[in-house]
Design a protein around this motif. Structure first.
Motif, PDB file in Angstrom:
ATOM      1  N   GLU A  92       0.853  -1.200   0.000  1.00 23.82           N
ATOM      2  CA  GLU A  92       0.000   0.000   0.000  1.00 23.82           C
ATOM      3  C   GLU A  92       0.883   1.242   0.000  1.00 23.82           C
ATOM      4  O   GLU A  92       1.593   1.524   0.961  1.00 23.82           O
ATOM      5  N   GLY A  93       0.844   1.931  -1.102  1.00 21.48           N
ATOM      6  CA  GLY A  93       1.627   3.149  -1.243  1.00 21.48           C
ATOM      7  C   GLY A  93       3.056   2.914  -1.678  1.00 21.48           C
ATOM      8  O   GLY A  93       3.850   3.863  -1.724  1.00 21.48           O
ATOM      9  N   GLY A  94       3.437   1.664  -2.021  1.00 18.30           N
ATOM     10  CA  GLY A  94       4.810   1.393  -2.441  1.00 18.30           C
ATOM     11  C   GLY A  94       4.968  -0.009  -2.976  1.00 18.30           C
ATOM     12  O   GLY A  94       4.004  -0.658  -3.405  1.00 18.30           O
ATOM     13  N   TYR A  95       6.203  -0.544  -2.950  1.00 24.84           N
ATOM     14  CA  TYR A  95       6.500  -1.897  -3.433  1.00 24.84           C
ATOM     15  C   TYR A  95       7.856  -2.296  -2.872  1.00 24.84           C
ATOM     16  O   TYR A  95       8.623  -1.464  -2.351  1.00 24.84           O
ATOM     17  N   HIS A  96       8.170  -3.604  -3.027  1.00 20.81           N
ATOM     18  CA  HIS A  96       9.516  -4.102  -2.755  1.00 20.81           C
ATOM     19  C   HIS A  96       9.731  -5.384  -3.543  1.00 20.81           C
ATOM     20  O   HIS A  96       8.783  -5.978  -4.068  1.00 20.81           O
ATOM     21  N   CYS A  97      10.968  -5.850  -3.665  1.00 22.34           N
ATOM     22  CA  CYS A  97      11.340  -7.052  -4.410  1.00 22.34           C
ATOM     23  C   CYS A  97      11.723  -8.151  -3.432  1.00 22.34           C
ATOM     24  O   CYS A  97      12.325  -7.889  -2.383  1.00 22.34           O
ATOM     25  N   THR A  98      11.366  -9.407  -3.814  1.00 30.18           N
ATOM     26  CA  THR A  98      11.743 -10.576  -3.017  1.00 30.18           C
ATOM     27  C   THR A  98      12.242 -11.666  -3.947  1.00 30.18           C
ATOM     28  O   THR A  98      11.865 -11.736  -5.126  1.00 30.18           O
ATOM     29  N   THR A 120      15.425 -10.045   3.429  1.00 32.93           N
ATOM     30  CA  THR A 120      14.355 -10.680   2.663  1.00 32.93           C
ATOM     31  C   THR A 120      13.820  -9.818   1.538  1.00 32.93           C
ATOM     32  O   THR A 120      13.198 -10.336   0.621  1.00 32.93           O
ATOM     33  N   ILE A 121      14.005  -8.466   1.625  1.00 29.92           N
ATOM     34  CA  ILE A 121      13.457  -7.612   0.581  1.00 29.92           C
ATOM     35  C   ILE A 121      14.529  -6.658   0.078  1.00 29.92           C
ATOM     36  O   ILE A 121      15.524  -6.380   0.777  1.00 29.92           O
ATOM     37  N   PHE A 122      14.322  -6.153  -1.159  1.00 33.64           N
ATOM     38  CA  PHE A 122      15.188  -5.129  -1.737  1.00 33.64           C
ATOM     39  C   PHE A 122      14.339  -4.317  -2.697  1.00 33.64           C
ATOM     40  O   PHE A 122      13.184  -4.655  -2.966  1.00 33.64           O
ATOM     41  N   GLN A 123      14.914  -3.216  -3.216  1.00 36.70           N
ATOM     42  CA  GLN A 123      14.126  -2.242  -3.947  1.00 36.70           C
ATOM     43  C   GLN A 123      14.262  -2.293  -5.451  1.00 36.70           C
ATOM     44  O   GLN A 123      13.336  -1.949  -6.167  1.00 36.70           O
ATOM     45  N   LEU A 153      18.658 -13.913  -0.743  1.00 40.59           N
ATOM     46  CA  LEU A 153      19.729 -12.933  -0.913  1.00 40.59           C
ATOM     47  C   LEU A 153      20.969 -13.362  -0.132  1.00 40.59           C
ATOM     48  O   LEU A 153      20.867 -13.955   0.960  1.00 40.59           O
ATOM     49  N   THR A 154      22.121 -13.048  -0.689  1.00 39.39           N
ATOM     50  CA  THR A 154      23.367 -13.416  -0.005  1.00 39.39           C
ATOM     51  C   THR A 154      23.528 -12.656   1.300  1.00 39.39           C
ATOM     52  O   THR A 154      24.188 -13.128   2.226  1.00 39.39           O
ATOM     53  N   SER A 155      22.905 -11.476   1.382  1.00 40.71           N
ATOM     54  CA  SER A 155      23.024 -10.674   2.610  1.00 40.71           C
ATOM     55  C   SER A 155      22.160 -11.206   3.735  1.00 40.71           C
ATOM     56  O   SER A 155      22.334 -10.808   4.891  1.00 40.71           O
ATOM     57  N   GLY A 156      21.194 -12.033   3.400  1.00 42.33           N
ATOM     58  CA  GLY A 156      20.327 -12.581   4.422  1.00 42.33           C
ATOM     59  C   GLY A 156      19.036 -11.828   4.615  1.00 42.33           C
ATOM     60  O   GLY A 156      18.115 -12.335   5.274  1.00 42.33           O
TER      61      GLY A 156
END
Length: 806
Positions: free
Chosen positions: A166-172, A184-187, A179-182
């Motif tokens: 709601e009002g945005g988004y993210h990538c999984t 769960t989400i990125f942009q 992800l190698t960083s551990g």
């Protein structure tokens, strides 16, 4: 009471006399009669503003001069009950004061938006209205923008998905990746470091203890251990549970009574009880040997009727496929080949599921298929393909029918095709896969079958790719639908099929029906029956020609009449299966035609007595004639039926079978009779020559003997030639002979009617007399004289019956 002022004006609170504020409101600006600073920007003051001194420490004592005034303002000691009322008025006044700033925007803005000026609203970031970001319509609403959807979705990179919020988004990362960083989400794509997770080594799988975890890209599967198979109903790739492979149950086909077959299935049951998955290869070899032994030493299997044989072979082929498919799951990956001492070959290929062409084969057959069609639906383990080729199956497949595309063959041969006689030219090869749904494959499978016979094709013959098809009754037959021949060469035939079964190469000899020949045969037989019936009535009713030779002619015509009637009504075996009806028709035809030739031989014997022993006046008595004419063929047919009853009846015609030389039970006696009559005729002609050379020959008797001899020779020619061609009628290649037989058969009864009736003067007189009686005319004087003369002759012939006849 609570007094409200105009918006933006100073208001005051008036409390009852004696009312005291709570402790937190005592002192400070509340006790000094001033208002504190506004709570937020733009808020109007609440009365007189407080001075700096009045906003001092609340703990400092208040000026004494304010005491009485404050007491009057806040209320006296008797105003306590009104405290709650005044507090509520105070809070309501604060809320009204706080809303004064929003009333500066004339438009009421919906949720997820803010006022831009007095007449417009702007949606918050991540939201939009139908009119755009800024709008003036009070009915508009701000809806969430789906950044992950069309027309220009956000791209998160490989192995990742965009998730709208709601009002945005993210990538999984997609399932099976992280992800190698551990986190769960990125942009965006630049932050994507998704990589495959090895669930098997990390312990994140849910495989049962009876399975083995196998990591795949982005996921994992659970495979059964070698020698184990999924339990019934457990086909989920990640929730599979397995059990140890068991030998499938296999029992004898119902309704088939055979000691050899029962002993075979008893040995199979014993092998089933002793089966262990580790012995899968040995068990398959032993099973092939058991089948070879059953087919090689078939025993009472050969005594079964044709239908029971086909039920048995259908049961064997389907059972072998099912058992070998199950046992192959217990062997390790790779290829396996076994060849028995009797030449039966088994080839297996086991490998992981996948795509691409795979070739496998043996000396009898080779196969090329796309490996994707081998996998069974819902199974995650290795796939299997196998070929079992056996030449010993030919014993049980003898005389099997072939399902034809009659319309296509009719166009090819320009005549109706009623059936085909097939000859097996290759081993029977059963093909089976892990996939059991092989009635319609996604891609065609190619085969190359080795021929162990090199045929020389004749007219109406061709090589076809056929498969064994099971019907609803458990029986089977050859069929060609879904298979076609691609080519031939180097002693093999290449075929392609859209399904799998048990295949073989057949040489089909088509039975092409000639409508003209069929019409000639039926019309000719009908004409022959009419003429023979006239002969029979003539011999029974015309008294002037009664005698021993007339008796011979009568029974000869009776045998031919009955045989022709049976031939016309039942010679064709329409069902294709040799049953009781067909065998009975063949036996009756065999007997009737043998009896006809026996009576023809008696014609020669009568001629011998008449010519050679003419002066002794001896001939055979009637009872001896009947005993020989009907007894000899009865003995021949009885011996033939007792020795080989299956020799009667064929798949297309109810006649004698050509196999095993059984046809000689008819050809032999006929040949002997024809040769015997030929010898008698030679002796007759020689004796006639001697009689004519005598000084005082009996001209009247010699003339009579000459007429009888010519008649007998003509009779032998008609019957003998007709059946010489008749023996070849059942050879479908003899088109010319078939036409000759049909024409002669049309004239057979007619010729006998002409020889024995129309050429006989006495018979013609009787016919004329009958015609006059039917027409109602009186005899002329000439006819009466002739009749009287005939009566005198009858008296003479009654005294010498051996001289009666033509």
């Amino acid at each position: 009471m609570c007094v409200r002022g105009a918006p933006g004006s100073v208001f005051s609170l008036h409390f009852p006399v004696g009312f005291q504020l709570p402790r937190q409101f005592r002192g400070g600006p509340w006790a000094r009669g001033c208002s504190p600073a506004p709570l937020y920007k733009g808020q109007a003051g609440l009365g007189k503003a407080c001075t700096a001194a009045q906003l001092g420490d609340r703990n400092s004592p208040a000026p004494s001069s304010a005491g009485p005034a404050a007491a009057r303002t806040m209320g006296g000691p008797h105003g306590g009950p009104f405290l709650l009322f005044h507090v509520l008025c105070f809070l309501l006044t604060l809320s009204e004061v706080g809303s004064q700033n929003s009333k500066a925007c004339a438009l009421r803005c919906p949720p997820k938006s803010s006022c831009v000026n007095g007449n417009a609203c702007r949606c918050d970031p991540g939201f939009i209205s139908s009119s755009g970001e800024v709008f003036t319509d009070p009915l508009e609403s701000c809806d969430d923008i789906n950044e992950c959807g069309p027309p220009s979705p956000v791209y998160c990179g490989s192995s990742a998905d965009c998730q709208n919020t709601e009002g945005g988004y993210h990538c999984t990362c997609i399932p099976g990746y992280e992800l190698t960083s551990g986190v769960t989400i990125f942009q965006n794509e630049s932050e994507n470091t998704c990589q495959d997770v090895d669930e098997c080594s990390s312990g994140k799988h849910q495989c049962d203890n009876s399975t083995i975890c196998v990591n795949t890209v982005g996921s994992y599967t659970c495979h059964c251990r070698q020698g184990w198979v999924p339990k019934s109903g457990s086909w989920d790739k990640q929730m599979t549970t397995c059990e140890e492979i068991a030998f499938p149950a296999w029992t004898a086909p119902p309704g088939i009574k055979s000691r050899s077959l029962s002993a075979f299935f008893e040995r199979v049951q014993k092998m089933s009880r002793d089966f262990k998955p580790a012995m899968a290869e040995t068990s398959m070899q032993k099973l092939v040997e058991l089948v070879d032994d059953l087919l090689k030493n078939s025993g009472d299997l050969e005594l079964l009727d044709q239908s029971s044989k086909h039920v048995t072979v259908t049961h064997l082929l389907s059972g072998l496929e099912r058992i070998l498919r199950t046992l192959a799951k217990a062997i390790s990956k790779g290829s396996f080949t076994y060849c028995s001492l009797d030449g039966t070959e088994l080839s297996l290929v086991v490998q992981e599921q996948g795509k691409g062409n795979v070739t496998m084969g043996q000396s009898h057959a080779r196969m090329l298929l796309d490996w994707a069609v081998a996998a069974a639906a819902g199974e995650s383990g290795p796939s299997m393909a196998g070929i079992l080729s056996s030449r010993n199956m030919e014993k049980l497949l003898a005389n099997a029918s072939l399902e034809l595309d009659l319309e296509k063959l009719k166009e090819t041969y320009e005549s109706p095709v009623r059936g085909a006689k097939v000859t097996l030219l290759s081993a029977v090869s059963s093909v089976f896969l892990s996939n059991t749904d092989t009635e319609k494959l996604d891609s065609n499978v190619s085969f190359a079958f080795t021929l162990y016979k090199q045929p020389e094709l004749k007219p109406r013959q061709e090589l076809i790719c056929a498969f064994w098809k099971k019907d609803s009754n458990g029986n089977g037959f050859w069929a060609t639908s879904g298979c076609w021949k691609m080519g031939s060469g180097n002693g093999s035939i290449t075929c392609q099929c859209s399904h799998l079964s048990s295949f073989a190469i057949l040489m089909a000899h088509y039975d092409v029906e000639d409508p003209k020949l069929a019409l000639i045969t039926k019309v000719g037989l009908a004409l022959s029956l009419v003429c023979l019936l006239l002969c029979i009535l003539t011999f029974l009713l015309v008294r002037p020609i009664q005698g021993s030779r007339t008796t011979v002619h009568l029974h000869l015509c009776i045998c031919l009449f009955v045989g022709s009637a049976i031939f016309l009504a039942g010679i064709e075996n329409e069902g294709g299966e040799v049953g009781t009806r067909c065998r009975l028709v063949a036996v009756l035809l065999h007997y009737c035609f043998l009896a006809a030739f026996c009576w023809m031989s008696l014609e020669g014997v009568e001629l011998y007595f008449l010519v050679v022993r003419v002066f002794q006046g001896q001939d055979l008595r009637k009872r001896w004639l009947c005993l020989i004419g009907y007894g000899v063929p009865l003995i021949i047919v009885g011996i033939s039926a007792g020795a080989y009853s299956k020799g009667y009846g064929r798949e297309k015609f109810c006649w004698l079978n050509f196999e095993g030389g059984f046809l000689w039970s008819f050809v032999g006696p006929v040949t002997f009779i024809v040769l015997g009559n030929a010898i008698i005729f030679v002796i007759t002609v020689w004796k006639l020559t001697q009689k004519f050379s005598e000084i005082n020959p009996d001209i009247k008797k010699l003339k009579k003997i000459r007429v009888l001899t010519i008649t007998a020779i003509a009779q032998l020619f008609v019957l003998g030639c007709t059946w010489v061609f008749g023996l070849l009628l059942f050879d479908p290649e003899s088109w010319v002979l078939s036409y000759i037989f049909s024409i002669l058969n049309c004239l057979q009864g007619f010729f006998l009617f002409v020889l024995y009736c129309l050429l006989n003067k006495k018979v013609r007189e009787e016919y004329r007399k009958w015609a006059c009686m039917v027409a109602g005319n009186k005899y002329s004087e000439f006819a009466t004289t002739t009749s009287g003369s005939g009566f005198s002759q009858n008296q003479t012939q009654a005294l010498r019956p051996s001289e009666s006849g033509m």
